[in-house]
Design an enzyme around this catalytic site. Sequence first.
Site, mmCIF file in Angstrom:
data_model
loop_
_atom_site.group_PDB
_atom_site.id
_atom_site.type_symbol
_atom_site.label_atom_id
_atom_site.label_comp_id
_atom_site.label_asym_id
_atom_site.label_seq_id
_atom_site.Cartn_x
_atom_site.Cartn_y
_atom_site.Cartn_z
ATOM 1 N N LYS A 131 0.861 -1.193 0.000
ATOM 2 C CA LYS A 131 0.000 0.000 0.000
ATOM 3 C C LYS A 131 0.888 1.230 0.000
ATOM 4 O O LYS A 131 2.022 1.174 0.464
ATOM 5 C CB LYS A 131 -0.863 0.026 1.266
ATOM 6 C CG LYS A 131 -2.115 0.848 1.124
ATOM 7 C CD LYS A 131 -3.228 0.040 0.519
ATOM 8 C CE LYS A 131 -4.452 0.863 0.241
ATOM 9 N NZ LYS A 131 -5.599 0.012 -0.101
ATOM 10 N N ASP A 171 -7.032 4.353 -4.389
ATOM 11 C CA ASP A 171 -7.691 4.221 -3.089
ATOM 12 C C ASP A 171 -8.306 5.606 -2.855
ATOM 13 O O ASP A 171 -8.496 6.358 -3.829
ATOM 14 C CB ASP A 171 -6.673 3.820 -1.998
ATOM 15 C CG ASP A 171 -7.328 3.316 -0.716
ATOM 16 O OD1 ASP A 171 -7.655 2.122 -0.635
ATOM 17 O OD2 ASP A 171 -7.532 4.119 0.213
HETATM 18 N N1 GLU Z 1 -7.406 0.229 -2.732
HETATM 19 C C1 GLU Z 1 -8.171 -0.934 -3.026
HETATM 20 C C2 GLU Z 1 -8.224 -1.840 -1.806
HETATM 21 O O1 GLU Z 1 -8.278 -1.344 -0.697
HETATM 22 C C3 GLU Z 1 -7.749 -1.644 -4.301
HETATM 23 C C4 GLU Z 1 -6.317 -1.975 -4.435
HETATM 24 C C5 GLU Z 1 -5.926 -2.492 -5.826
HETATM 25 O O2 GLU Z 1 -6.759 -2.551 -6.711
HETATM 26 O O3 GLU Z 1 -4.752 -2.823 -5.985
HETATM 27 O O4 GLU Z 1 -8.268 -3.042 -1.879
#
Ligand code: GLU
Length: 450
Positions: A131, A171
């Site tokens: 992340k 996100d």
């Molecule tokens: N931010 C999204 C999550 O919390 C998606 C992450 C992604 O698609 O890599 O899962």
Amino acid sequence: MSTNGLHPNFQQHFDDMVAINPGETEFHQAVYEVMQSLAPIAGRVPEYAQWSILKRVCEPERQIIFRVPWVTDDGDVQIQRGFRVEFNSALGPYKGGLRFHPSVNLSIIKFLGFEQIFKNSLTGMPIGGGKGGSDFDPKGKSDTEIMRFCQSFMTELYRHIGEYTDVPAGDIGVGGRELGYLFGQYKRITNRYESGVLTGKGLSWGGSQVRTEATGYGTVYFAQEMLKERGESLEGRRVVVSGSGNVAIYAVEKVHQLGGTVVAISDSGGHVVDEKGIDLELLREVKEVRRGRLTDYVEARSSASHVSEGSIWQVPCDVALPCATQNELSAEDAHTLIRNGVKLVAEGANMPCEPGAIEAFKDAGVLYAPGKASNAGGVATSALEMQQNASRDSWGFEETEAALEEIMRDIHRNCVDTAAEYDCEGDYMAGANLAGYIKVADAMVAQGVI
Ligand code: GLU
């Protein structure tokens, strides 16, 4: 923090983790929740203890913190902090979104990255957990400011990512516009059209159908599966969805397609109650086109009223879908929901329910799904986008949506079956954490001490 306590085998691990990560309260909360659920396997798998899996899984493989300087339209120099936490690559390249929000700090990125490991494991796709993000606030910024910030952010990030290394996505605060600027800068610096380096791309330049809708749709599919398990459905249900961003908008759409009615949504300025059901077209116009506030929605809709004081969780409902942000639903909110007859809570956001709220739902027999299971549709569709990029293919809307629905059904089944296997029937949190963890832990055992 929960009062349930940890299995004695894990308490020392938890205390050590807190000691070396002081002040990272959101990260502690996410680790505690997973450790709580692992009690049924404590001491049962000798390899996990022998290879220190729990201790290793709590330590990110790599944490990158960097300066992001950018210039406003007025010529002022601003300095933001950028993060990418590459948490675990046992199952595949690091995968997870980027969050741009003023609240972002290392604790928040680590809690999100930690959750992402197990969420990605649950999808059944070959993706590890990571992340990133920045304390940059996109609110009120011009397009050119957003572009300059994204270009500066990528000027450092590009050296850490790649199709086989780390694949960021969106996100909170990072959507199609930001991903476009980020991808453009990556392409310019590397001179490579490497589609698989980012997901959530636009449809004409390597994006996947349904990726935009996937987190919201997936959350509702998951809720539908939970109800089906009990011979019930969403038909005729009153639903409250917090938030009004990407996840919330497409949760509203899917609830309406499946016969429920969403009667309230929210943003940081308060919430809107619309007994006729949220008008999706108007909501999308206000939020996606105008990038406006919910007060604009109320101005254009006579059946809606705006409430700036109090919590959205005071609005009575059968189904609650928290789709805004972490720790947005307190124990007190949970008790209010329970008093008003809530039957099911499925998290569209990451860790939106405080530990006391989760306990209250469990005690009251309310069906509760943790985000790492119920909101996994977003990242699962990102993995479908990676598949399409790898084979230089693009799939149609219907086949992609069918794939998403099947993935959500499989995650649901896995949670139910795993909970039953470990004698915690009906406990989706335990089922999700156990199933997600065991797959990662087994891969880590196989790959040795690295
Ligand atoms: N931010 C999204 C999550 O919390 C998606 C992450 C992604 O698609 O890599 O899962």
